[in-house]
Enzyme design. Structure first.
Site, short mmCIF file in Angstrom:
data_model
loop_
_atom_site.label_atom_id
_atom_site.label_comp_id
_atom_site.label_asym_id
_atom_site.label_seq_id
_atom_site.Cartn_x
_atom_site.Cartn_y
_atom_site.Cartn_z
N ASP A 1 0.83 -1.21 0.00
CA ASP A 1 0.00 0.00 0.00
C ASP A 1 0.85 1.26 0.00
O ASP A 1 1.94 1.30 0.59
CB ASP A 1 -0.89 -0.02 1.24
CG ASP A 1 -1.84 1.16 1.31
OD1 ASP A 1 -2.67 1.30 0.39
OD2 ASP A 1 -1.73 1.95 2.27
N GLU B 1 1.03 -0.58 -5.09
CA GLU B 1 0.04 0.47 -5.34
C GLU B 1 0.84 1.76 -5.47
O GLU B 1 1.16 2.41 -4.48
CB GLU B 1 -0.96 0.57 -4.19
CG GLU B 1 -2.11 1.52 -4.51
CD GLU B 1 -2.50 2.43 -3.35
OE1 GLU B 1 -3.47 3.18 -3.52
OE2 GLU B 1 -1.83 2.40 -2.31
#
EC number: 2.4.1.18
Length: 644
Positions: free
Chosen positions: A319, A372
């Site tokens: 993330d 990401e």
């Protein structure tokens, strides 16, 4: 319980050996979780728990819990040159609560701290760590683990259903399902829809449920909201036995400031930067890890390997990588500190990400990582040996942004914005991309995917069907957030279950069935998945038909004649006798049409055999004539003949 005192702590041998201390100091202890934390053990014939915690600046550290009435005088720990404190406590075992009591470098008392390496935590809002050992679960997924990676994931079909465990489904009284109950219901559902993997929003323990797991503090503990670590292992095991992979969202970018957590852990800024211009992420109210500390890198890399080692997960989606790479991420001028060269790149974070990926692929070459990453940072999914960051895949955030912007436009004006769809093909081969229609796109006022679509009710649903078709036609692996298949009107709400009653409506059930058939087609046709990450896996037939807002393309497999033709009509008009050039002289048949009546369409189909005619077009010697449905996509496969 906990019968020993300060007078007899030295009767037991050290839990950590010289090599452990050396590797921890060096920042290369990949299995640090096997030594730090709380480990039930038998030392000198006595059963108890060995505790160890890194706190180099603390003046004193004790382990406390109900076993000593939370009295830090009872079980002080001994320190080492590596900054690790340890203590073996007899008669303490699995299920016992504990924390660490520390005094800072000036003797100041600090808040009781949860164990950064705890394998289990109390269910929030309670904050104690729970003694819990490694192992103890009998896995049944040997067949899956043995076969995993035989077909490289870049060439295999990869279609992930993104799930937030607390809001996919709930009990009738609104309570959470547990890990085993979710698996029992989710596995047949995902299998029916044809996905290859589930991707879970973070399961590491997090104090604030509303963070969806993206502000974790118990990185080594599956959240207790849904059960025990063994329950989560059973969850993964069941998916593997059903032929489904499990990917975890993983958060090594930042952590919340809760007093019992990592912040100011030993009276110094141990895990975070002391300078708020480096350590504070204002947008999220969190603290960034200090990747310049070898021990912090060890903590995070050991955690990544822990999920792969102990829980058999197949991949980690990392993330907020952009927030790690850029020192000025979400900061204004004067609010960040340049690197030693005067630049904005976080050199320590770059080094960490490369080390992370090298460790993951060295230890688990059949697993994968996904970044990401929302910027144009080069070579994110290229090997570190070639100068890349070493990830297996990167989310294609540019495709997602441009595509959703285009679909929000009225059909009348789309021809003026044709490039929003075609631009992604200019760079699709530069990274190994995943195409995300993720949870981030259906929250915070962005509206649901259906809610973004223009037009009448029928046109909005047709647009959503077309969006799904475009996703499966475009090169790149697929990720779809739960609820997309229902055509939800409302935004996702983590506090309630999905709107399952929509499946009782034929028009919404049509979205559900179309997604099932798109997944089946994607998995069955090598031309739609083997070249997802290869420039040669895609070719335009015609990208410039702006006047009609039509795109036609080829997806190409590894063998001659292994191809799929896709034509997409982004207007609400029917195009009869539309002609496209094809490179195959043999006949074609329609293998999917999003305007099928069973999907809620109007039935503008192309039945039977479509035979090319000797009319040159689009660089081909022959072309076919067909009907393009309104706001529809047509997938064609050749039934004979080879490539010219």
């Amino acid at each position: 319980m906990g019968g020993d005192t300060v007078t007899d702590q030295d009767r037991f041998p050290p839990w950590l050996g010289p090599l452990d201390h050396h590797l921890l100091s060096e920042g290369t202890h990949r299995r640090a979780y096997e030594k730090l934390g709380a480990h039930p053990a038998v030392l000198d014939g006595v059963a108890g728990t060995a505790f160890a915690v890194w706190a180099p600046s603390a003046q004193r550290v004790s382990v406390v819990g109900p076993f000593n009435d939370w009295d830090g005088r009872r079980h002080p720990m001994r320190s080492s040159d590596s900054g690790v404190w340890e203590r073996f406590v007899p008669d303490v075992g699995p299920g016992d609560l504990y924390k660490f009591e520390l005094t800072g470098p000036r003797g100041e008392p600090l808040a009781l701290k949860a164990d950064p390496f705890a394998f289990r935590c109390e269910v929030p809002p309670r904050t104690a760590s729970v003694v819990h050992g490694l192992g103890g679960y009998a896995w049944g997924d040997a067949a899956w683990m043995g076969a995993r990676g035989r077909v490289p994931i870049h060439r295999a079909p990869f279609s992930a259903y993104e799930v937030h465990l607390g809001s996919w489904r709930r009990r009738p009284d609104g309570r959470y399902l547990n890990y085993r109950e979710i698996a029992e219901q989710l596995i047949p559902y995902v299998t029916y829809l044809g996905f290859t993997h589930v991707e879970l929003l973070p399961v590491s323990e997090h104090p604030f449920y509303g963070s969806w797991g993206y502000q974790p503090l118990g990185l080594f503990a599956p959240t207790g909201r849904y059960g025990t670590p063994e329950d989560f292992k059973a969850f993964v095991d069941a998916f593997h036995q059903a032929g489904l992979g499990v990917v975890l969202d993983w958060v090594p970018a930042h952590f919340p400031e809760d007093a019992h957590g990592l912040t100011f852990f030993d009276g110094t800024h141990l895990y975070e930067h002391a300078d708020p211009r480096q350590g504070r992420l204002v947008d999220w109210g969190t603290l960034a890890y200090n990747y310049g500390r070898r021990e912090v890198q060890t903590f995070l890399i050991a955690n990544a390997l822990y999920w792969l080692d102990q829980f058999h997960v197949d991949g980690l989606r990392v993330d907020a990588v952009a927030s790690m790479l850029y020192l000025d991420y979400s900061r204004k001028e004067g609010q960040w500190v340049p690197n030693r060269h005067g630049g904005r790149e976080n050199l320590e974070a770059v080094a960490f990400l490369r080390r992370l990926n090298e460790a993951v692929y060295a230890e688990h070459p059949d697993a994968f990582t996904i970044a990401e990453e929302s910027t144009a940072w080069p070579m994110v999914s290229r090997p570190t040996s070639a100068g890349g960051l070493g990830f297996g895949f990167k989310w294609n955030m540019g495709w997602m942004h441009d595509t959703l912007l285009y679909f929000s436009r009225t059909m009348l004006h789309r021809r003026f914005h044709h490039d929003e769809l075609t631009f992604s093909m200019l760079y699709h081969g530069t990274e190994n991309y995943v195409l995300p229609l993720s949870h981030d796109e259906v929250v915070h006022g962005k509206r649901s995917l259906l809610g973004r679509m223009p037009g009448s009710d029928w046109e909005r649903l047709a647009n959503l069907r077309l969006l799904l078709a475009w996703t499966f036609a475009h090169p790149g692996k697929k990720l779809l957030f739960m609820g997309t298949e229902l055509g939800q009107e409302r935004e996702w709400n983590h506090a309630t279950a999905l709107d399952w009653e929509l499946l009782d409506r034929p028009d919404h059930k049509g979205i559900h069935d179309l997604l099932r058939d798109l997944n089946a087609l994607y998995r069955a046709r090598t031309s739609l998945h083997e070249g997802d990450c290869e420039p040669g896996g895609f070719s335009w037939i015609e990208a410039g038909d702006r006047a009609n807002s039509v795109l036609s393309l080829l997806r190409l497999g590894p063998a001659p004649g292994d191809l799929t033709v896709v034509i997409l009509n982004f207007t609400a008009l029917v195009h009869r006798d539309y002609r496209v050039g094809v490179p195959v002289p043999g006949p074609f048949e329609e293998c999917l049409n999003t305007d099928g009546p069973s999907y809620g369409g109007q039935g503008f189909l192309n039945p039977g055999s479509l035979r090319p005619e000797p009319i040159p077009l689009h660089g081909c010697r022959q072309s076919i004539r067909l009907t393009l449905p309104p706001l529809g996509a047509v997938f064609l496969r050749p039934t004979g003949g080879g490539v010219e």
